[in-house]
Design a protein around this motif. Structure first.
Motif, short mmCIF file in Angstrom:
data_model
loop_
_atom_site.label_atom_id
_atom_site.label_comp_id
_atom_site.label_asym_id
_atom_site.label_seq_id
_atom_site.Cartn_x
_atom_site.Cartn_y
_atom_site.Cartn_z
N CYS A 1 0.83 -1.21 0.00
CA CYS A 1 0.00 0.00 0.00
C CYS A 1 0.86 1.26 0.00
CB CYS A 1 -0.93 0.00 1.21
SG CYS A 1 -2.23 -1.25 1.12
N ARG B 1 3.87 1.56 -1.27
CA ARG B 1 4.43 1.69 -2.62
C ARG B 1 3.40 2.27 -3.58
NH1 ARG B 1 8.38 -2.37 -5.24
NH2 ARG B 1 9.03 -1.07 -6.95
N GLN B 2 2.16 1.79 -3.50
CA GLN B 2 1.11 2.29 -4.38
C GLN B 2 0.85 3.77 -4.14
OE1 GLN B 2 -2.03 -0.46 -3.48
NE2 GLN B 2 -1.26 -2.03 -4.88
N ALA B 3 0.84 4.19 -2.88
CA ALA B 3 0.63 5.61 -2.57
C ALA B 3 1.77 6.45 -3.13
CB ALA B 3 0.50 5.80 -1.06
N GLU C 1 3.63 5.70 -5.72
CA GLU C 1 3.50 5.71 -7.18
C GLU C 1 2.44 6.71 -7.63
OE1 GLU C 1 2.84 1.58 -8.09
OE2 GLU C 1 4.99 1.12 -8.03
N ARG C 2 1.40 6.90 -6.82
CA ARG C 2 0.35 7.89 -7.12
C ARG C 2 0.78 9.30 -6.70
NH1 ARG C 2 -2.75 4.27 -4.11
NH2 ARG C 2 -2.95 5.86 -2.51
N GLU C 3 1.93 9.37 -6.04
CA GLU C 3 2.43 10.63 -5.48
C GLU C 3 1.46 11.21 -4.46
OE1 GLU C 3 3.89 13.31 -8.46
OE2 GLU C 3 5.21 11.79 -9.32
N ASP C 4 0.79 10.33 -3.73
CA ASP C 4 -0.10 10.72 -2.64
C ASP C 4 0.71 10.67 -1.35
OD1 ASP C 4 -2.06 11.12 -0.76
OD2 ASP C 4 -3.41 9.57 -1.52
N HIS D 1 12.05 5.05 -4.83
CA HIS D 1 11.48 6.37 -4.60
C HIS D 1 12.44 7.30 -3.88
CE1 HIS D 1 7.70 5.11 -6.20
NE2 HIS D 1 7.87 3.99 -5.55
#
Length: 77
Positions: free
Chosen positions: A15, A17-19, A21-24, A69
């Motif tokens: 989760c 990593r996904q955030a 990648e979304r730059e959130d 990142h």
């Protein structure tokens, strides 16, 4: 509170990593704090019985995430 499991730690990292990648970054910060708490719980609960390979695997995943990142925003991927 139930002890953190390896599956929960892996889910936290996925989760996070996904955030990223979304730059959130707000959500990523919250997820990182949750991951750190779960990791502390896992180590406190299982440190004497957890195989070193499991702990090394978690560290490798953290390092991969950091390498993916670790560049400054706007840097080349």
């Amino acid at each position: 509170m139930a002890a953190a499991t390896l599956a929960a730690l892996l889910h936290d990292l996925t989760c996070l990593r996904q955030a990223l990648e979304r730059e959130d970054f707000g959500a990523a910060g919250e997820m990182l704090a949750g991951y750190e708490l779960h990791l502390r719980q896992f180590i406190e609960t299982f440190s004497l019985t957890a195989p070193q390979l499991v702990l090394r695997g978690l560290l490798q995943l953290q390092n991969i995430l950091q390498l993916d990142h670790g560049q400054a925003p706007g840097g080349s991927a």
